[in-house]
Design an enzyme around this catalytic site. Structure first.
Site, PDB file in Angstrom:
ATOM      1  N   GLY A   1       1.968   2.415   5.335  1.00 33.03           N
ATOM      2  CA  GLY A   1       3.029   1.460   5.692  1.00 33.03           C
ATOM      3  C   GLY A   1       3.728   1.856   6.987  1.00 33.03           C
TER       4      GLY A   1
ATOM      5  N   CYS B   1       2.746   0.589  -8.310  1.00 29.20           N
ATOM      6  CA  CYS B   1       3.884   1.110  -7.538  1.00 29.20           C
ATOM      7  C   CYS B   1       5.101   1.185  -8.441  1.00 29.20           C
ATOM      8  CB  CYS B   1       4.112   0.281  -6.282  1.00 29.20           C
ATOM      9  SG  CYS B   1       4.263  -1.473  -6.575  1.00 29.20           S
TER      10      CYS B   1
ATOM     11  N   GLU C   1       5.549  -3.387   1.092  1.00 23.40           N
ATOM     12  CA  GLU C   1       5.755  -3.030  -0.319  1.00 23.40           C
ATOM     13  C   GLU C   1       5.024  -1.715  -0.521  1.00 23.40           C
ATOM     14  OE1 GLU C   1       7.562  -4.510  -2.596  1.00 23.40           O
ATOM     15  OE2 GLU C   1       8.094  -6.274  -1.423  1.00 23.40           O
TER      16      GLU C   1
ATOM     17  N   GLY D   1       0.839  -1.196   0.000  1.00 24.93           N
ATOM     18  CA  GLY D   1       0.000   0.000   0.000  1.00 24.93           C
ATOM     19  C   GLY D   1       0.871   1.242   0.000  1.00 24.93           C
ATOM     20  N   SER D   2       0.299   2.324   0.458  1.00 26.41           N
ATOM     21  CA  SER D   2       1.028   3.588   0.396  1.00 26.41           C
ATOM     22  C   SER D   2       2.092   3.663   1.494  1.00 26.41           C
ATOM     23  CB  SER D   2       0.046   4.755   0.558  1.00 26.41           C
ATOM     24  OG  SER D   2      -0.575   4.675   1.819  1.00 26.41           O
ATOM     25  N   THR D   3       3.093   4.502   1.271  1.00 27.07           N
ATOM     26  CA  THR D   3       4.166   4.651   2.251  1.00 27.07           C
ATOM     27  C   THR D   3       3.617   5.183   3.576  1.00 27.07           C
ATOM     28  OG1 THR D   3       5.878   4.891   0.581  1.00 27.07           O
ATOM     29  CG2 THR D   3       6.344   5.881   2.707  1.00 27.07           C
TER      30      THR D   3
END
Ligand code: ADP
Length: 468
Positions: A223, A274, A240, A218-220
Site C-alpha cells: 500500500g 484483514c 484498505e 492488500g498489505s500495508t
C-alpha cells in the site's frame, strides 16, 4: 483456452500462461492468461476510450448493468465457488458465502445514487455539490477474498460512472478471469478490463498517467508503494491495508460462548482476513479458562481440503504466507506456551494446525505483526486502562471487537480504541450502507456506504448567484 484476459470487451489470450497452484495440494491445477505491458496499455487505453460514454449514461442505466452482472454471477455460483476454493483454499461453504456477498454487493450499489446536493440556498444564491466520476480506476485486489473485494470495487467504481482495469493477485487469478468472462457479455467494451500479471505489472498500472484513481486492497507495505506511485499525477487512492485487530474480553462474559465466537473470528478463511481477530486479551480472572476453551476448539477444528465436506479451516493460500506464519509460530514457541497446534500438518499443501499461544510478551511477532494465518496469541490483562493502552500500541488501526455482558461498558471502551471500526458483542459485520476504512497504517479512505461511493468521484462545488 479458458481463463483469459478481458480487454476492450474481448476475451483474449495473454502474452504467456501463468501456473495456478491449489494450496490444498501445493501443485499446479490450472493455468491462466498472463498479460504483458502491451496488453496492460491496451486495457488502460480501452478504459479511457469507454469512459465518456459510460459516464454519460444515467446512474439507473449503469445500475441496470450491475444488476445484470449480479444475475450472471449468481447463475454460475457453483462454478465460481469451486474455482475459488481451488485457487484460494477456503472451505466450499465459505466460498459460496463470498460469491453470495459479491452478488449482493453488486445488487445493493446498483440502486444507489449520488444526486446533486444543495449545500446552501439563500437570498444570495445557491451552492450545489455535484459528484462526477474520475475516469479510469485501477482496482487491485489481494488473494484472500478475490471475488468479494473485486465486486466492492466494481460496484462502487462503475455505478458512479468510472471505467476500470482490475488486477487480481497472481496466486488467485482464476475467479477474476471468470468474472471478466461473465462481464464481457454485459458491460460495454472497455468499461471493465481484466489484466492478470506475474506480480510485474502492478507498479506500471499504478504509475500510469491515464489512471485517475487506485482502489487497492492488500498489505500495508505494498500500500505504501502504491501511494508513492500515485504521487506523480496526484491520483486519488483508497487503501484498505493490514490490521492487527484485538478482541478485548471483559470479566463479565460467558467464557465458553465468547471463546467460540472469538475463535471463529480468528480462524475463518484460515485467519487470512484483514479484519480477523489477531490477538485476544482476557482479564486475568478468566485467562486460564479462556485459554483452555480456545485450545480445545483449536484441537477439534477440522483442517482439510476446502472441497471436502465438513472442513472448517483450509490451507494457507500460498507458500510464502505459509512460511511466514510458520516462522512467526517458531518464534512464539521460544517466548510463550503453545497450547494447541504449533506446527504444519504432515501432508502436501500449505496446512497449518490451528495454533493458540499463551504467556507471550507483547513484543512477540505473533502479537505485534499481522500473522494472517491460523495462529492466535491470548494475552492476560489486569485493568481496562492497561488493555486499552496495549491494544492501541500498534501501527495498525483497522477493526477490533469487545465482548461484555454490559453493552455500555463495551461502548465506553470502544470510544477509546484507535481503529476505523470496532464491534461490540458482534463478530465482523460489513453492512453495505456502513463505511469501512482503516485508521493509522491500516489504510486511507473508505469503502462501502455513500462515503465509499464518493471516494470514486470528484466533488464539484457550483456556486450560483440568485440574480444575474
Ligand atoms: P501480499 O504481500 O499479501 O502478497 P500484496 O499487498 O503484495 O499482498 O498484493 C496485493 C496486490 O497488490 C496484488 O494484486 C499484487 O499483485 C499487487 N501489487 C504488488 N506490488 C505492487 C505494486 N508495486 N504496485 C501495485 N500493485 C502491486
Amino acid at each position: 483456452m479458458a481463463f483469459r484476459l478481458l480487454i476492450d470487451g474481448k476475451l483474449v489470450e495473454g502474452a504467456s500462461r501463468l501456473d495456478v497452484i491449489n494450496p490444498a495440494s501445493g501443485t499446479v491445477f490450472e493455468t491462466c492468461a498472463c498479460a504483458d505491458e502491451v496488453q496492460l496499455e491496451q486495457a488502460i487505453a480501452a478504459a479511457k476510450r469507454a469512459f465518456p460514454g459510460w459516464a454519460s449514461l444515467t446512474q439507473a442505466a449503469r445500475g441496470d448493468c450491475l444488476d445484470r452482472l449480479a444475475d450472471a454471477v449468481q447463475a454460475r455460483l457453483d462454478e465460481f465457488s469451486s474455482l475459488l476454493t481451488g485457487e484460494q483454499g477456503k472451505p466450499l461453504n465459505q466460498s459460496k458465502g463470498e460469491i453470495a456477498m459479491a452478488v449482493a454487493t453488486l445488487r445493493y450499489f446498483a440502486t444507489q445514487d449520488l444526486p446533486l446536493q444543495t449545500i446552501k440556498d439563500t437570498e444570495e444564491g445557491r451552492v450545489l455539490e455535484q459528484r462526477t466520476p474520475l475516469g479510469v480506476v485501477a482496482a487491485i485486489t489481494p488473494w484472500n477474498y478475490p471475488v468479494y473485494l473485486l465486486a466492492v470495487k466494481v460496484a462502487l467504481g462503475l455505478v458512479v460512472g468510472n471505467t476500470m482495469v482490475a488486477k487480481p493477485a497472481p496466486s488467485t487469478p482464476l475467479t477474476t478471469s471468470l468474472f471478466g468472462e461473465v462481464a464481457a457479455d454485459i458491460l460495454p467494451p472497455g468499461v471493465f478490463n481484466v489484466i492478470i500479471d506475474a506480480n510485474d505489472l502492478g507498479s506500471k498500472l499504478t504509475t500510469h498517467p491515464d489512471v485517475a484513481k487506485i482502489s487497492f486492497t492488500g498489505s500495508t507495505s505494498t500500500g505504501k508503494r502504491v501511494m508513492e506511485s500515485a504521487a506523480d499525477t496526484l491520483k486519488r487512492v483508497t487503501l484498505e491495508l493490514g490490521g492487527n485487530d484485538a478482541a478485548i474480553i471483559l470479566d463479565d462474559v460467558d467464557v465458553a460462548e465468547v471463546a467460540r465466537k472469538v475463535f471463529t473470528a480468528a480462524t475463518v478463511n484460515a485467519g487470512q482476513i484483514c479484519l480477523a481477530t489477531k490477538r485476544i486479551y482476557a482479564p486475568r480472572s478468566l485467562y486460564d479458562a479462556l485459554c483452555d476453551e480456545l485450545a480445545t476448539l483449536a484441537q477439534k477444528a477440522v483442517v482439510d481440503d476446502g472441497l471436502k465436506q465438513g472442513t472448517q479451516i483450509g490451507p494457507v493460500q500460498n507458500k510464502q504466507q505459509y512460511e511466514k506464519v510458520l516462522d512467526i509460530i517458531e518464534e512464539a514457541k521460544t517466548l510463550g506456551t503453545v497450547i494447541a497446534g504449533g506446527h504444519a500438518l504432515d501432508r502436501p499443501g500449505y496446512f497449518i494446525a490451528p495454533t493458540v499461544v499463551r504467556d507471550l510478551p507483547d513484543s512477540a511477532r505473533l502479537v505485534r505483526e499481522e500473522q494472517f494465518g491460523p495462529a492466535i496469541p491470548v494475552l492476560a490483562y489486569d485493568s481496562v486502562d492497561e488493555v486499552i493502552e496495549r491494544v492501541n500500541d500498534s501501527e495498525y488501526g483497522l477493526g477490533g471487537t469487545i465482548w461484555t455482558a454490559a453493552t455500555d461498558r463495551g461502548l465506553e471502551i470502544a470510544m477509546r480504541i484507535q481503529s476505523g471500526t470496532i464491534w461490540v458483542n458482534k463478530p465482523v459485520e460489513l453492512p453495505f450502507d456502513i463505511p469501512l476504512g482503516g485508521a493509522k497504517q491500516s489504510g486511507i479512505g473508505r469503502e462501502l456506504g455513500i462515503d465509499g461511493m464518493k471516494e470514486f468521484t470528484q466533488g464539484k462545488i457550483i456556486n450560483v448567484a440568485r440574480h444575474s
